[in-house]
Scaffold this active site. Structure first.
Site, PDB file in Angstrom:
ATOM      1  N   LYS A   1      23.968 -72.096  53.187  1.00 29.73           N
ATOM      2  CA  LYS A   1      23.179 -71.671  52.038  1.00 29.73           C
ATOM      3  C   LYS A   1      22.664 -72.858  51.227  1.00 29.73           C
ATOM      4  O   LYS A   1      21.607 -72.778  50.595  1.00 29.73           O
ATOM      5  CB  LYS A   1      23.996 -70.726  51.157  1.00 29.73           C
ATOM      6  CG  LYS A   1      24.182 -69.340  51.778  1.00 29.73           C
ATOM      7  CD  LYS A   1      22.849 -68.688  52.120  1.00 29.73           C
ATOM      8  CE  LYS A   1      23.009 -67.252  52.595  1.00 29.73           C
ATOM      9  NZ  LYS A   1      21.717 -66.622  52.940  1.00 29.73           N
TER      10      LYS A   1
ATOM     11  N   ASN B   1      18.856 -54.048  63.935  1.00 28.78           N
ATOM     12  CA  ASN B   1      19.038 -52.637  64.248  1.00 28.78           C
ATOM     13  C   ASN B   1      17.730 -51.904  63.969  1.00 28.78           C
ATOM     14  O   ASN B   1      17.452 -51.481  62.851  1.00 28.78           O
ATOM     15  CB  ASN B   1      20.176 -52.047  63.413  1.00 28.78           C
ATOM     16  CG  ASN B   1      20.565 -50.650  63.849  1.00 28.78           C
ATOM     17  OD1 ASN B   1      19.737 -49.887  64.326  1.00 28.78           O
ATOM     18  ND2 ASN B   1      21.836 -50.300  63.672  1.00 28.78           N
TER      19      ASN B   1
ATOM     20  N   LEU C   1      21.250 -56.379  50.482  1.00 29.30           N
ATOM     21  CA  LEU C   1      20.273 -56.872  49.526  1.00 29.30           C
ATOM     22  C   LEU C   1      18.861 -56.708  50.056  1.00 29.30           C
ATOM     23  O   LEU C   1      17.923 -56.441  49.302  1.00 29.30           O
ATOM     24  CB  LEU C   1      20.547 -58.347  49.209  1.00 29.30           C
ATOM     25  CG  LEU C   1      21.949 -58.693  48.694  1.00 29.30           C
ATOM     26  CD1 LEU C   1      22.033 -60.173  48.356  1.00 29.30           C
ATOM     27  CD2 LEU C   1      22.310 -57.840  47.478  1.00 29.30           C
TER      28      LEU C   1
ATOM     29  N   SER D   1      22.289 -68.273  48.089  1.00 28.26           N
ATOM     30  CA  SER D   1      23.545 -67.798  47.500  1.00 28.26           C
ATOM     31  C   SER D   1      24.024 -68.846  46.511  1.00 28.26           C
ATOM     32  O   SER D   1      23.731 -70.032  46.653  1.00 28.26           O
ATOM     33  CB  SER D   1      24.601 -67.594  48.593  1.00 28.26           C
ATOM     34  OG  SER D   1      25.875 -67.367  48.012  1.00 28.26           O
TER      35      SER D   1
ATOM     36  N   TYR E   1      29.447 -71.366  55.804  1.00 30.01           N
ATOM     37  CA  TYR E   1      28.488 -70.519  55.091  1.00 30.01           C
ATOM     38  C   TYR E   1      27.957 -71.237  53.857  1.00 30.01           C
ATOM     39  O   TYR E   1      26.750 -71.222  53.579  1.00 30.01           O
ATOM     40  CB  TYR E   1      29.148 -69.202  54.684  1.00 30.01           C
ATOM     41  CG  TYR E   1      28.256 -68.305  53.844  1.00 30.01           C
ATOM     42  CD1 TYR E   1      27.254 -67.545  54.434  1.00 30.01           C
ATOM     43  CD2 TYR E   1      28.426 -68.213  52.460  1.00 30.01           C
ATOM     44  CE1 TYR E   1      26.437 -66.713  53.669  1.00 30.01           C
ATOM     45  CE2 TYR E   1      27.623 -67.392  51.695  1.00 30.01           C
ATOM     46  CZ  TYR E   1      26.632 -66.645  52.301  1.00 30.01           C
ATOM     47  OH  TYR E   1      25.824 -65.832  51.534  1.00 30.01           O
TER      48      TYR E   1
ATOM     49  N   THR F   1      27.582 -54.697  47.397  1.00 31.24           N
ATOM     50  CA  THR F   1      26.868 -53.957  48.425  1.00 31.24           C
ATOM     51  C   THR F   1      27.847 -53.052  49.165  1.00 31.24           C
ATOM     52  O   THR F   1      29.064 -53.104  48.940  1.00 31.24           O
ATOM     53  CB  THR F   1      26.213 -54.918  49.423  1.00 31.24           C
ATOM     54  OG1 THR F   1      27.252 -55.660  50.093  1.00 31.24           O
ATOM     55  CG2 THR F   1      25.273 -55.890  48.717  1.00 31.24           C
TER      56      THR F   1
END
Length: 368
Positions: free
Chosen positions: A276, A143, A122, A257, A272, A307
């Site tokens: 959120k 990264n 996203l 989310s 999780y 995704t």
């Protein structure tokens, strides 16, 4: 005349209400004596065919009990290591100059936006939305190599789709471990050195894992909270401090989310979901705290989005797709590009009076 007839009707109705019941009416009344106590269902009453579906029925009386509303501990998804993450391509752009009329207040020209987790998923699509809308963008990711790669692609795509454009957006790549205060501070310093300022922040860095809560390794839960919650807080406070020092207004968008408002099924993911929910309420809290400085803070809460990583998860767990779409009123998963308009709106002046909001983009999942 009208008033006289009305009073006569009221009088007649009142007299009828006071009239003692007739014998016929009395025979229609129940013969069981009246009691002030709330009685239990008479065991001798004939059982209704659906009694087993109520709390008077035995647990497990029907094979369909709660079958679509419970987690399944057999489902386990670990977030892959960096080398296991699939590369994602930016979505197809506008294909040339955009001549459709729209409000000028949606433009992000002369703004600098920061997108954490912006090299994939996203975050990558949101980075592209800011670039298309005219902003310079700093992509922040664990990264750095992938962030560099995507930054070049976004600039090349903009040039191709806007031949002859007078201004080409500047897109840079920056490394950050968003759960580390030192790393976040270093990344913000690097962004300011490259761009001179920050106007918008989109906190898209985050991940989910599916574990039965009892079996979830504590160190993995700490990492999940560190990225999703701590990372959001650290970047938000760092950017807000910069905006206050500049005495400049700004807009911050948290990527939450729908899991912050509901419990997903069948995959278990309690940590999780709680993370959120924390992100969603953090947005509301900071919106109030920073309103005096003209810094708006809002939250986007996506539903199931297809995704590159979601495709990988569904490849390994194909049964999840059918269960997920069966619970979505629109019957479809979203695509990352479905969020481009929302993030542009919340970053731009078009949402100048919007702060502390949670914009759910979930195909109606959370309203059923």
């Amino acid at each position: 005349m009208f008033k006289h007839n009305l009073l006569r009707q009221v009088s007649r109705a009142s007299a009828t209400g006071l009239r003692p019941p007739t014998v016929a009416a009395a025979t229609r009344c129940a013969t069981r004596p009246f009691s002030n106590a709330i009685g239990l269902r008479d065991k001798n009453d004939d059982e209704h065919q659906f009694d087993q579906y109520s709390t008077s029925g035995e647990q497990g009386a029907d094979i369909h009990e709660g079958q679509y509303s419970r987690t399944d501990k057999r489902i386990r998804v670990e977030y892959p290591e960096e080398e296991g993450l699939p590369r994602q391509k930016p979505v197809q752009g506008r294909g040339g100059y955009h001549f459709k009329r729209t409000l000028a207040s949606f433009s992000l020209e002369d703004r600098v936006g920061v997108v954490t987790g912006g090299a994939r998923g996203l975050g990558l699509v949101m980075s592209q939305a800011l670039v298309i809308s005219g902003a310079d963008v700093a992509i922040v990711d664990m990264n750095k190599e992938e962030a560099d790669h995507q930054a070049k692609i976004l600039v090349e795509g903009f040039k191709k789709e806007n031949p002859g454009a007078e201004k080409i957006p500047k897109v840079t790549a920056h490394y950050a471990d968003v759960s580390s205060p030192d790393s976040v501070n270093s990344a913000i310093a690097g962004i300011l050195e490259a761009h001179g300022k920050i106007d918008n922040l989109v906190t898209s860095a985050g991940f989910t894992e599916n574990y039965d809560a009892i079996e979830y390794p504590y160190e993995r839960m700490q990492k999940l909270w560190g990225v999703n919650v701590d990372g959001t807080y650290l970047f938000a406070t760092g950017v807000a401090k910069h905006l206050m020092e500049r005495k400049a207004k700004g807009s911050i968008v948290f990527i939450g989310s729908m899991s912050g408002a509901i419990v997903n099924v069948p995959q278990p993911q309690a940590p999780y979901n709680a993370a959120k929910a924390a992100v969603r309420h953090l947005a509301s809290s900071l919106a109030v705290e920073w309103a005096h400085a003209d810094i708006r803070v809002n939250c986007i809460s996506p539903g199931y989005m297809l995704t590159a990583l979601t495709r990988k998860i569904l490849d390994d767990n194909p049964e999840l797709a059918q269960k997920w779409i069966s619970l979505i009123p629109q019957g479809k998963m979203g695509r990352p590009e479905d969020l481009m308009g929302a993030v542009t709106f919340l970053c731009s002046d078009a949402s100048g009076y919007v702060t502390g909001s949670d914009l759910r983009i979930d195909g109606g999942y959370t309203v059923t």
